[in-house]
Write an enzyme that holds these catalytic residues in place. Sequence first.
Site, PDB file in Angstrom:
ATOM      1  N   SER A 124       8.935 -19.058 -24.833  1.00 39.94           N
ATOM      2  CA  SER A 124       8.150 -19.256 -25.875  1.00 39.94           C
ATOM      3  C   SER A 124       8.688 -18.683 -27.313  1.00 39.94           C
ATOM      4  CB  SER A 124       6.708 -18.942 -25.768  1.00 39.94           C
ATOM      5  OG  SER A 124       6.055 -19.614 -26.727  1.00 39.94           O
ATOM      6  N   ASP A 221       4.943 -30.186 -22.336  1.00 40.36           N
ATOM      7  CA  ASP A 221       4.968 -28.998 -23.404  1.00 40.36           C
ATOM      8  C   ASP A 221       5.313 -29.699 -24.916  1.00 40.36           C
ATOM      9  OD1 ASP A 221       5.325 -26.880 -24.892  1.00 40.36           O
ATOM     10  OD2 ASP A 221       6.582 -25.889 -23.349  1.00 40.36           O
ATOM     11  N   HIS A 251       3.206 -25.842 -21.373  1.00 43.23           N
ATOM     12  CA  HIS A 251       3.562 -24.547 -21.897  1.00 43.23           C
ATOM     13  C   HIS A 251       3.114 -23.419 -20.939  1.00 43.23           C
ATOM     14  CE1 HIS A 251       5.571 -22.889 -25.529  1.00 43.23           C
ATOM     15  NE2 HIS A 251       4.861 -22.026 -25.493  1.00 43.23           N
TER      16      HIS A 251
END
Length: 297
Positions: A124, A221, A251
């Site tokens: 991320s 995502d 995610h």
Amino acid sequence: MATPTVVSWEQVSVPTPSGPLPARAYRPGTASPQGWLVWAHGGSWRAGSAQDWHGATAELARYSGFGVVSVDYRLAPEVRHPAMVEDILSALTWAGEQSDGSAGAPSAPSAPSAPPVLAVGGDSAGGTLAASAALVCRDRGVPLAAQVLAYPPLDPGCAAASYHRFPDMFPTASYLMAAWQDYRHPGRPVAADGTRLHSTPLEAADLRGLAPAVMATGDLDPVSDDVHHYGRLLRAAGVEVALREFRQTGHGAFLQPGRGGPGGQPTVSMRGWLGLALRRLTSPNDPETLPSSPPWS
């Protein structure tokens, strides 16, 4: 080399120009690691810690055969870019000074040895930092074996279709745009040596000569289009890319263990796949192979 089943870890202190930086160093249960992977955790540049990511980074070390340095880099809003990227770069310098002994332990006098193999990665927001650090390494001539990127958000404007295809999935475009504002500093920061410090690799005009990329995202995502777009840009620049999209995955999958597969057998987790992909990239003659769907490309 068989996948090690035991991973040891220790708390270490990474020297930086702004003071000591805490980190956790994980070592797979082998005589010596394949190299060192500096890892930046996720958390939208505002949260997260090496402790919170403990299980995930330990498993990454187990699958990759690399020592993993999980960095407690400084967070927004107390600091802004480029502080986080500079912390990752300091950790890479520290990792490059390690011997085959315990991380942080003084080396016994001996003949000079080759520097360890280095890689940088993150999930991320940490993936954004890792990709930006890889650009600095290229520009400074620091050899990197790989950049390992798990679903990094790359566009501060969050303009890709995937942000709007899944408007209720985390992270939403509005959430990420606020995080980008907390993270980024106005202007075009440079290091003391004149090297540009990008807040996202999409700011770079030239991607040629970057380290090979191992990338993963999920089909659910919101940042997935950013990941695929960057993969295409890297390939167009002649950079080797291995990119896997995990099905029915959103995610944050780096933090999740493998799920049940056919016949009740567990499937490899995203972090496991990333570790195996890194190992195959750096040890192509390793008898263990990557999971299928899709193959290395």
